[in-house]
Design a protein around this motif. Structure first.
Motif, short mmCIF file in Angstrom:
data_model
loop_
_atom_site.label_atom_id
_atom_site.label_comp_id
_atom_site.label_asym_id
_atom_site.label_seq_id
_atom_site.Cartn_x
_atom_site.Cartn_y
_atom_site.Cartn_z
N GLN A 63 0.82 -1.21 0.00
CA GLN A 63 0.00 0.00 0.00
C GLN A 63 0.85 1.26 0.00
O GLN A 63 0.38 2.34 -0.37
N ARG A 106 -0.34 9.28 1.24
CA ARG A 106 -1.40 9.76 0.36
C ARG A 106 -0.91 9.97 -1.08
O ARG A 106 -1.71 10.22 -1.98
N LYS A 107 0.41 9.90 -1.31
CA LYS A 107 0.94 10.02 -2.66
C LYS A 107 1.13 8.66 -3.33
O LYS A 107 1.79 8.55 -4.36
N ALA A 108 0.52 7.63 -2.75
CA ALA A 108 0.59 6.30 -3.34
C ALA A 108 -0.36 6.17 -4.53
O ALA A 108 -1.14 7.07 -4.83
N SER A 109 -0.28 5.01 -5.20
CA SER A 109 -1.18 4.67 -6.30
C SER A 109 -1.16 5.74 -7.39
O SER A 109 -2.19 6.31 -7.75
N GLN A 119 -2.63 10.50 -10.00
CA GLN A 119 -3.16 9.49 -9.08
C GLN A 119 -4.05 8.50 -9.82
O GLN A 119 -4.84 8.87 -10.69
N SER A 122 -8.69 4.50 -6.29
CA SER A 122 -8.90 3.12 -5.83
C SER A 122 -10.01 2.42 -6.62
O SER A 122 -10.04 1.19 -6.67
N GLY A 130 -5.00 5.16 -0.40
CA GLY A 130 -3.85 5.60 0.36
C GLY A 130 -4.19 5.85 1.82
O GLY A 130 -5.35 5.85 2.21
N SER A 132 -2.71 8.29 5.40
CA SER A 132 -1.91 9.47 5.75
C SER A 132 -2.12 9.81 7.21
O SER A 132 -2.80 9.10 7.96
N PRO A 145 -7.02 10.21 1.38
CA PRO A 145 -6.55 9.00 2.05
C PRO A 145 -7.32 8.76 3.33
O PRO A 145 -8.04 9.63 3.83
N TYR A 183 6.05 12.35 1.30
CA TYR A 183 5.58 10.98 1.55
C TYR A 183 5.17 10.83 3.01
O TYR A 183 5.16 11.79 3.77
#
Length: 371
Positions: A63, A106-109, A119, A122, A130, A132, A145, A183
């Motif tokens: 994740q 929250r900067k994932a995906s 982004q 999901s 994400g 956070s 997130p 991040y």
């Protein structure tokens, strides 16, 4: 001898020179596992003559990947893939190798940069939700997130510790914890992204709490005689955000916990940032951390010329200089710097005969027969 090519001690680790290859995401792993691209990419960088190679931002849980192509160290497959790459590097390259452990929060995906970097929600194929410090999206229009609860905080801490144990099994020479560039750990530090009302939000001490807990967990899990250090964004470049004074305070807390160095960068937590870009633009931040904290500091940011890097070290602004994109453009940058500055650099013997005749002693240990 050129100051840039003098040895440097980072905790118990001695580097042969002050040139560091900064972590650079390749967005080319599969389920976190490196493949042939990483073998080729890291192999050429490992032969560069730099004192230290830091592997790209490596997610501690799936994740926490920035993109689906991010490197990870959260599974046995990830560990086995890295063991394959590191085995080749150790057999052939005279360089120390560290790893940067991180979590995108929250900067994932996100899509890879060459696909626009936006982004992936999901609800879209290949996307995931994400997490956070607070339920605040990174940018307007992005999916918010989930704020980490107590169980989530424990899970992430343990994920960092588990990755550190894997890094120890892999024999890596050091760990850099990624607390910069917007991040997850930076999201806890910055008041722009952390609006919690519990023990992990509000005051500076509270906002530092989770990153410090993560450092403690990694330091305890990793090999005791190898260093752990942190990369920080010295400022958010946004009024009311994280700033250099807070960076100094956090660095002092990290020093008290056994942190071996501070790698000083900036920005990344907000699209509202206004960065005054220019050559060496982040070096003053590293200089201040070095002066006020006393830990070895690594400077980074638009350092492209050997003379610039040498001046940073010679003047005491920082103890080492990290290069990233400049190393991608010129993977033999340390060779060329050594030639310009009258220094020596380590090179594999298979390459010794490439030494230009005008640089008789460029390659340390080189001996030549007939050509």
């Amino acid at each position: 001898m050129s100051p840039l090519f003098q040895p440097l001690q980072i905790g118990p680790l001695q580097l042969s020179n002050r040139i560091v290859i900064g972590p650079m995401c390749q967005y080319s792993a599969e389920d976190g596992t490196p493949g042939d691209w990483h073998m080729v990419h890291l192999g050429q960088l490992a032969l560069s003559g730099a004192g230290l190679l830091i592997l790209e931002a490596t997610a501690v849980e799936a994740q926490g990947r920035i993109s689906a192509g991010d490197l990870g160290l959260y599974s046995d497959a990830n560990e086995a893939g890295l063991a394959r790459v590191l085995g080749a590097v150790r057999r052939h390259a005279p360089i120390h190798v560290a790893i940067q452990l991180g979590h995108a929060g929250r900067k994932a995906s996100s899509r890879a940069p060459w696909d626009g970097g936006a982004q992936v929600r999901s609800s879209e194929p290949g996307g995931w939700a994400g997490v956070s410090a607070s339920a605040l999206p990174h940018a307007p229009g992005e999916e918010a997130p989930a704020a980490l609860d107590a169980a989530g905080l424990r899970r992430v801490r343990e994920a960092f510790a588990a990755a550190a144990r894997r890094a120890a099994r892999l024999g890596l020479d050091g760990i850099e914890i990624h607390g910069a560039h917007g991040y997850l750990l930076h999201q806890f530090l910055s008041p722009l992204s952390n609006q919690r009302s519990d023990a992990y939000g509000g005051s500076l001490a509270n906002r530092m709490r989770f990153p410090l807990e993560v450092f403690d967990a990694v330091r305890e899990a990793f090999t005791p005689d190898r260093p752990v250090w942190v990369r920080l964004s010295a400022t958010d470049w946004v009024p009311g955000g994280w700033d250099v004074e807070s960076t100094v305070a956090l660095s002092q807390e990290l020093k008290a916990r056994g942190c071996a160095a501070i790698h000083v960068s900036s920005g990344g937590v907000s699209p509202q940032q206004s960065i005054a870009l220019g050559p060496l633009y982040q070096v003053p931040f590293a200089q201040r951390v070095k002066a006020e904290v006393g830990l070895p500091t690594i400077a980074v940011g638009l350092v492209t010329e050997p003379e610039q890097a040498e001046a940073i070290v010679a003047s005491g602004q920082a103890d080492a200089v990290a290069l990233a994109r400049a190393m991608l453009y010129d993977p033999r940058w340390p060779w060329h710097a050594a030639a310009k500055l009258g220094a020596q650099v380590a090179a594999p013997r298979q390459y010794w005969r490439s030494q230009p005749r005008e640089f008789k002693d460029l390659f340390a240990g080189a001996a030549f027969g007939a050509r």
